[in-house]
Design a protein around this motif. Structure first.
Motif, PDB file in Angstrom:
ATOM      1  N   VAL A 555      40.886  40.131  37.850  1.00 43.26           N
ATOM      2  CA  VAL A 555      40.727  38.722  38.194  1.00 43.26           C
ATOM      3  C   VAL A 555      39.815  38.056  37.174  1.00 43.26           C
ATOM      4  O   VAL A 555      40.100  36.977  36.668  1.00 43.26           O
ATOM      5  CB  VAL A 555      40.152  38.548  39.611  1.00 43.26           C
ATOM      6  N   GLU A 632      41.023  41.066  45.793  1.00 41.25           N
ATOM      7  CA  GLU A 632      41.401  39.672  46.030  1.00 41.25           C
ATOM      8  C   GLU A 632      42.434  39.576  47.140  1.00 41.25           C
ATOM      9  O   GLU A 632      42.324  38.727  48.040  1.00 41.25           O
ATOM     10  CB  GLU A 632      41.956  39.076  44.732  1.00 41.25           C
ATOM     11  N   ASP A 636      41.632  37.749  50.611  1.00 38.07           N
ATOM     12  CA  ASP A 636      42.418  36.533  50.850  1.00 38.07           C
ATOM     13  C   ASP A 636      43.148  36.628  52.190  1.00 38.07           C
ATOM     14  O   ASP A 636      43.271  35.635  52.922  1.00 38.07           O
ATOM     15  CB  ASP A 636      43.409  36.295  49.712  1.00 38.07           C
ATOM     16  N   LYS A 653      33.742  39.055  47.249  1.00 45.70           N
ATOM     17  CA  LYS A 653      34.536  39.194  46.030  1.00 45.70           C
ATOM     18  C   LYS A 653      33.635  39.299  44.805  1.00 45.70           C
ATOM     19  O   LYS A 653      33.804  40.191  43.961  1.00 45.70           O
ATOM     20  CB  LYS A 653      35.465  37.972  45.849  1.00 45.70           C
ATOM     21  N   TYR A 657      33.711  42.590  42.570  1.00 44.90           N
ATOM     22  CA  TYR A 657      34.168  42.456  41.186  1.00 44.90           C
ATOM     23  C   TYR A 657      33.103  42.984  40.227  1.00 44.90           C
ATOM     24  O   TYR A 657      33.410  43.647  39.233  1.00 44.90           O
ATOM     25  CB  TYR A 657      34.450  40.991  40.843  1.00 44.90           C
TER      26      TYR A 657
END
Length: 907
Positions: A555, A632, A636, A653, A657
């Motif tokens: 991402v 993600e 989500d 997130k 990450y």
């Protein structure tokens, strides 16, 4: 008839001059058959004679080239092919006295369309033919390539011979511009057997006098002894006392505001901005990309760098009234009410605005359909643009039919463009689904070209913007997927805008496939841009040398790598580092203290949900969340099920990450056992917890060499292969956005190709300086206080008081003084003046920074002036000028203020 080529040129050892041209005796444009010239050591002149038929007039094209035998390279001289007409009945000899047109000369860029089609555009009426000498034994055709001549002026030649006025300026011979930018005149000299001393000048036809005589030593034409000879004296460039410099204004089209708009800027509004530019002395209007970005019919489509077609124009820029009046009075009343409502907002309300546009575009299409389809102008446009227009119309209609631009989700028979011709036939029962897009694009093209013509006629350059990437769900990807690496993502490495890099999510280019047809797609794309622009900004020009390529599972941008690149083999890492452990170097390095530092009191809950213990105190992500894309997707889905968790999921997130980014090497996706050092690895916890010897070897010996030394020659070759076909596909003036992590080879390649660089004061190209100074910018460059990706001057001034103070003292010269808290108009003026006095060819200012000169004109809150926030991938592009352009054009005081600044700077 004898034709003699003559060229003064001092070569170095191993160099030779050749000539190639249209005549068989000149190789018929076959480079292998180019004819070598002979060198006269005493005169320094290269020459060659060929014989042409005497019985009929003719013409030939030719060009010189430099052969370097030591480097085994061939370099053509700069410029278009030379052309010469000959007539054996009048002359027995034709002597071409040429000068080598050196490539990479700054003056060469004055012959691009920005200057020849706009700034120095000649009157529409054809120029007078070149003055022809009386019949004489010896005639000289003076010929000079010169673009930099104001439309109301001409060039002349003045010299010692009576035929050139005997140095009497009133009797100078005026040259013809019939073949502008080449100026010519034929003269029968009174005393051809004597050396002629002469110069060129700028002639004012109204005052009938020379207003500028070129600088430098007098030119000398040796005496002629041959009779029945035409000497074509193709002189070197006109010698001006200074470089041409101009100033411009930058503003996206969507941000323009006028009384006639519908809550957004439209193409006809460009004329109003051109009027303002003319009145202030600005010579360029720079805009952002204007291609269609309608993919979701939501505010996300406001992002101008994610076009669904690199050829189609965005429907938001269409002015409805310019097409035809609405015949339905109720509809017209509704449109008028919507105009008042949307124009009353201080930002572009994208979705309501586009809903209104589409509603009335469709109504106008139905109203005008019969006349439109029968219009010869439309038929011509459709035929000229059919290569992209029909696929675009089909794609747009299918997007709306199936509710998505992701063509992989369409029914099987539509996932490729094989049905385009069938779908877009006018006889089809559902043609209107497609026809409305033909209609929209035709009128967009018409309105934009009217604005372009208006700008050119008023001596203003319109500068466009070429995004480096294409959108993943676009017509381009649908029709030619083989040109892109669809499984990869393009972006940018970390910089001042984003510490985790930028992921644009565009596929990367398959350059090898593009090279197979000579970069035809790029040439078509550049040709379409040249239809509208005389200058072009290439976004992220570094992408032509190497692009930041991010794997599809990421991402953020930290796990990307440059492509193409020269990754390190495992054995090389082991040799230079002293060891190699895949799990320690290439998998996320996660320890409990890191989890606690990131997630604090929720560390155990986060661990239980997303992680598992590994060996010897190590932690790894659970299998279903090993990548950022997997994280993600999971989060989500949680947010979709429970919207109240949005902020919590965002926090999660970011932390997860960060843990997944904790690697030191990124595996190469094409070559097994090859690895790229992770960008900014020295800022990671994984690096910090290595032993001191490993840290030193990894960073000093491997990382620095990899990113700053290893690739310089390699990336230079990449740029020299990819950029020239794009650069020379048109005659636009090309400017490159070369900010960020710039390889040392980039400036040299750009200079060699005549591409202007970008200099922004707060992002200096020299990493050892905090600020750049506009005075240090090279001539072939653009200086600007900021860009659409930055805060405006006023916004930046308030971001960091310590930086502001240092800038105030070191750049503005206020040593020992306290910088004002706000960026007052007098501070803005000092900064703008610095830029205007720069030696750079162009100084371009965001309109917001120009408005900051007057306290009563600028917005109250400088944060409302910023167009884009690159660190925010969900940014809504909604900036709109708070003043109507009509009001701006009526403000005589502001106009005069800007004009004085520009005039006093010599721009």
């Amino acid at each position: 008839m004898i034709l003699r080529f003559s060229l003064p040129f001092r070569t170095t050892w191993g160099q030779r001059l050749l000539i190639c041209g249209s005549e068989p005796s000149l190789g018929a444009w076959n480079l292998d058959q180019a004819v070598p010239l002979d060198y006269n050591l005493d005169t320094g002149i290269w020459s060659r004679e060929i014989t042409l038929p005497d019985d009929q007039p003719g013409a030939l094209e030719y060009k010189y080239l430099l052969l370097n035998e030591q480097a085994n390279s061939t370099e053509w001289e700069w410029g278009p092919n030379r052309t010469v007409a000959y007539d054996g009945h009048q002359f027995q000899r034709l002597v071409l006295e040429d000068y080598w047109r050196a490539p990479a000369e700054p003056e060469n860029e004055l012959f691009t369309a920005a200057f020849t089609e706009a700034l120095f555009r000649r009157p529409a009426k054809p120029g007078k033919a070149a003055p022809t000498a009386r019949v004489a034994d010896s005639v000289v055709r003076f010929q000079l390539l010169a673009a930099r001549v104001e439309p109301g002026q001409q060039l002349c030649v003045l010299g010692s011979d009576a035929a050139l006025g005997a140095w009497d300026g009133r009797k100078a011979v005026v040259l013809s511009n019939a073949t502008y930018p080449t100026w010519t005149a034929e003269v029968a000299l009174e005393q051809p057997d004597r050396a002629l001393v002469y110069k060129y000048g700028v002639w004012d036809p109204q005052e009938r006098k020379i207003v500028l005589l070129e600088t430098g030593a007098d030119r000398v034409l040796p005496p002629a002894t041959d009779r029945k000879t035409l000497r074509v004296r193709s002189d070197d460039k006109f010698r001006y006392p200074n470089n041409w410099r101009g100033a411009g204004v930058a503003l996206p089209v969507f941000a323009l505001r006028s009384h006639r708009g519908l809550g957004v800027g439209e193409f006809p509004d460009l004329k109003l901005l051109v009027d303002w530019a003319v009145s202030t002395g600005l010579k360029m209007v720079q805009i952002l990309p204007i291609n269609d970005t309608v993919a979701t019919h939501t505010w996300v489509d406001s992002y101008p760098y994610a076009a669904i077609s690199v050829f189609a124009l965005h429907p938001q820029y269409l002015n409805l009234e310019a097409i035809a009046p609405l015949q339905d009075k109720a509809a017209q009343q509704e449109l008028d009410a919507l105009r008042d409502q949307l124009n009353g907002l201080d930002f572009v309300d994208y979705e309501p605005m586009m809903n209104a546009k589409w509603k009335f575009i469709k109504q106008l299409y139905k109203q005008e359909k019969k006349a439109f389809l029968a219009d010869p102008e439309f038929q011509k446009y459709r035929e000229e643009q059919k290569a992209w227009l029909a696929p675009y119309a089909a794609f747009s209609a299918l997007r709306d039919r199936f509710g998505t631009a992701d063509f992989q989700q369409w029914p099987e028979e539509y996932r490729t463009p094989k049905l385009v011709d069938q779908l877009t036939q006018e006889t089809a029962t559902d043609f209107d689904e497609f026809g409305v897009h033909f209609f929209t694009q035709f009128h967009l093209d018409k309105q934009l070209r009217e604005a372009v013509t208006y700008a050119r006629q008023h001596g203003v350059v319109l500068k466009g913007d070429l995004p480096i990437g294409i959108y993943r769900h676009s017509v381009d990807a649908w029709t030619q997927p083989e040109l892109y690496h669809m499984h990869q993502q393009a972006g940018a490495p970390p910089d001042d805008f984003s510490t985790t890099g930028q992921n644009w999510r565009f596929p990367t280019y398959n350059w090898e496939r593009m090279a197979e047809d000579g970069y035809a797609w790029w040439k078509q794309r550049m040709g379409q841009l040249a239809r509208y622009f005389d200058a072009l900004r290439i976004d992220h020009i570094l992408g032509f040398f190497r692009i930041w390529e991010i794997p599809g599972h990421s991402v953020e941008g930290l796990l990307g790598h440059f492509s193409p690149a020269l990754p390190l083999h495992q054995h090389e890492i082991e040799q230079r580092l002293g060891w190699f452990d895949y799990r320690r170097l290439c998998e996320p390095y996660i320890r409990w203290h890191m989890v606690e530092r990131i997630f604090h009191g929720q560390a155990q809950a986060v661990f239980d949900e997303f992680m598992e213990a590994d060996h010897h105190g190590a932690i790894r992500m659970k299998e279903h969340v090993r990548t950022q894309r997997q994280v993600e997707a999971v989060l989500d889905a949680q947010c979709a099920a429970e919207p109240s968790l949005v902020d919590h999921c965002k926090w999660l997130k970011t932390g997860l990450y960060q843990l997944i980014n904790e690697v030191l090497f990124v595996p190469d996706d094409l070559r097994p056992d090859h690895y790229h050092p992770r960008i900014t690895l020295n800022k990671s916890t994984s690096f910090a917890e290595l032993d001191e010897t490993s840290r030193r070897r990894l960073y000093d010996d491997i990382y620095i060499d990899f990113f700053y030394k290893r690739h310089e020659g390699f990336w230079r070759e990449q740029g020299l292969v990819k950029l020239p076909p794009v650069r020379y596909a048109t005659n636009m003036l090309i400017c490159g956005e070369d900010l960020g992590m710039v390889p040392d080879s980039v400036p040299g390649v750009m200079k060699a190709l005549g591409i202007l660089g970008l200099n922004i004061q707060r992002m200096p190209s020299n990493p050892r300086t905090e600020f750049g100074h506009p005075n240090d910018a090279p001539y072939l460059s653009v200086v600007s206080p900021g860009s659409h990706d930055m805060s405006t001057l006023r916004g930046w001034w308030e971001e960091d008081r310590e930086i502001t103070q240092r800038f105030f003292e070191t750049m503005l010269g206020h040593h020992g003084e306290q910088a004002p808290y706000y960026c007052e108009p007098w501070v803005v003026r000092e900064i703008l003046v610095q830029h205007l006095h720069s030696p750079a060819m162009w100084a371009i200012f965001p309109l917001q920074d120009l408005l900051a000169l007057h306290a009563e004109l600028r917005r109250n809150n400088p944060q409302d002036e910023q167009i884009n926030v690159p660190a925010n991938p969900q940014h809504f592009w909604k900036y709109r000028l708070h003043l109507p352009l009509e009001t701006l054009n009526d403000n005589a005081g502001f106009i005069e203020d800007v004009k004085k600044l520009i005039t006093s700077s010599g721009r």
